[in-house]
Design an enzyme around this catalytic site. Structure first.
Site, mmCIF file in Angstrom:
data_model
loop_
_atom_site.group_PDB
_atom_site.id
_atom_site.type_symbol
_atom_site.label_atom_id
_atom_site.label_comp_id
_atom_site.label_asym_id
_atom_site.label_seq_id
_atom_site.Cartn_x
_atom_site.Cartn_y
_atom_site.Cartn_z
ATOM 1 N N LYS A 1 -17.533 -20.575 -8.120
ATOM 2 C CA LYS A 1 -17.126 -19.433 -8.948
ATOM 3 C C LYS A 1 -16.645 -19.952 -10.295
ATOM 4 O O LYS A 1 -15.767 -20.831 -10.347
ATOM 5 C CB LYS A 1 -15.992 -18.711 -8.222
ATOM 6 C CG LYS A 1 -15.881 -17.229 -8.483
ATOM 7 C CD LYS A 1 -14.841 -16.675 -7.507
ATOM 8 C CE LYS A 1 -14.609 -15.217 -7.668
ATOM 9 N NZ LYS A 1 -13.436 -14.799 -6.867
HETATM 10 O O1 G3P Z 1 -12.012 -10.963 -6.305
HETATM 11 C C1 G3P Z 1 -11.213 -10.664 -7.403
HETATM 12 C C2 G3P Z 1 -10.013 -9.932 -6.978
HETATM 13 O O2 G3P Z 1 -9.268 -10.728 -6.099
HETATM 14 C C3 G3P Z 1 -9.133 -9.432 -8.063
HETATM 15 O O3 G3P Z 1 -8.404 -8.426 -7.497
HETATM 16 O O4 G3P Z 1 -6.572 -6.880 -7.152
HETATM 17 O O5 G3P Z 1 -6.206 -9.040 -8.401
HETATM 18 O O6 G3P Z 1 -7.489 -7.176 -9.432
HETATM 19 P P1 G3P Z 1 -7.099 -7.859 -8.162
#
Ligand code: G3P
Length: 223
Positions: free
Chosen positions: A83
Site C-alpha cells: 500500500k
Molecule cells: O482503510 C482506510 C481506513 O482505515 C480509514 O478509515 O475511519 O480512519 O477514515 P477512517
C-alpha cells in the site's frame, strides 16, 4: 463484492475468517498503532491466516524507501499487496512494483482524478476514503460512482479494482454494492452491525420459547 476487514486485530480477523466472510485484509500505520506487540508478528500472522490479499502499508515518503519497504513487506507472503500513498513518489513506486509483478494498493484517494492516475500507474486497487469525505461535507459515495464510471468497460476498461475504504456504517456497504464497487474494507464494528437484525434476535427467542413448550409435553424429544 469482496469483503476485506480493515484492521490489524488478530481476534477480529480470526472471528470473521472462521465465518468464511473475509476475502482479504487492509491495514495501515494507524490501525497497527492500535494493537499491542510487535507489528512484525501481527503482519506474519495475518498473512498466514488469510489466503486472500493483505494490504501492508509503507511509511517511507520517497520513492527508493517505498521500493525497499515494499519488497521487505512482500517477504511476508505472496498475498501481500503493497500500500502506497497517492503522491508522486507513491505513483512512481506503484509503477515500478507493479511492473515487477508486486500488486499495489494506492491509498488516500479523494478525487476521481487521483483514482484515474493511480489506475494508469498500474495499481491493482485504489482506495477512496468515503467516510473522511462525508466528514467534511462532501459526498463520498458520489466519488465511488464517478470512479466506477471512469473504470467501466463503456469508458476505459481499467482492470484496477475499487476498494471502498473509510466505511463508517452498514448503509455505506449497501450503497457501494449497488454501485458495483469491487471491494469494501470494513472495520470489525461495521461487519458486526451488518450481521445482526432485531427481528432475527426476537425470532430466535420465540423459536426457543416455543420449543420449550414442545419439550414440556415430550421430555425425551431431541432434534
Ligand atoms: O482503510 C482506510 C481506513 O482505515 C480509514 O478509515 O475511519 O480512519 O477514515 P477512517
Amino acid at each position: 463484492m469482496k469483503i476485506f476487514l480493515d484492521t490489524a486485530n488478530l481476534e477480529s480477523i480470526k472471528k470473521f475468517n472462521d465465518m468464511g466472510l473475509l476475502d482479504g485484509i487492509t491495514t495501515n500505520p494507524s490501525l497497527m498503532s492500535k494493537e499491542k506487540g510487535n507489528p512484525k508478528d501481527a503482519m506474519a500472522e495475518i498473512t498466514s491466516i488469510i489466503k486472500g490479499d493483505v494490504s501492508l502499508e509503507v511509511v517511507s515518503t520517497e520513492y527508493s524507501g517505498m521500493i525497499e519497504e515494499g519488497k521487505r513487506l512482500r517477504q511476508y507472503g505472496e498475498n501481500v499487496v503493497v500500500k502506497v500513498p497517492m503522491t508522486p513518489d507513491g505513483l512512481k513506486a506503484c509503477k515500478t512494483l507493479s511492473s515487477e509483478g508486486i500488486p499495489v494498493n494506492v491509498t488516500l484517494i479523494f478525487s476521481p482524478n487521483q483514482a484515474l492516475l493511480a489506475a494508469k500507474s498500474g495499481a491493482k486497487y485504489v482506495s477512496p476514503f468515503i467516510g473522511r469525505l462525508d466528514d467534511i461535507g462532501q459526498n463520498g459515495m458520489q466519488l465511488i460512482e464517478e470512479i466506477k464510471k471512469i473504470f467501466s468497460h463503456e469508458n476505459y476498461n481499467f482492470k484496477t479494482e475499487i476498494l471502498v475504504a473509510s466505511v463508517r456504517h452498514p448503509m455505506h456497504v449497501v450503497e457501494a454494492a449497488k454501485i458495483g464497487a469491487d471491494v469494501v474494507t470494513l472495520p470489525p464494528a461495521v461487519l458486526d452491525k451488518m450481521l445482526g437484525h432485531p427481528l432475527t434476535t426476537i425470532g430466535l427467542e420465540n423459536f426457543l420459547k416455543d420449543w420449550e413448550k414442545v419439550k414440556a409435553e415430550n421430555p425425551d424429544v431431541k432434534i
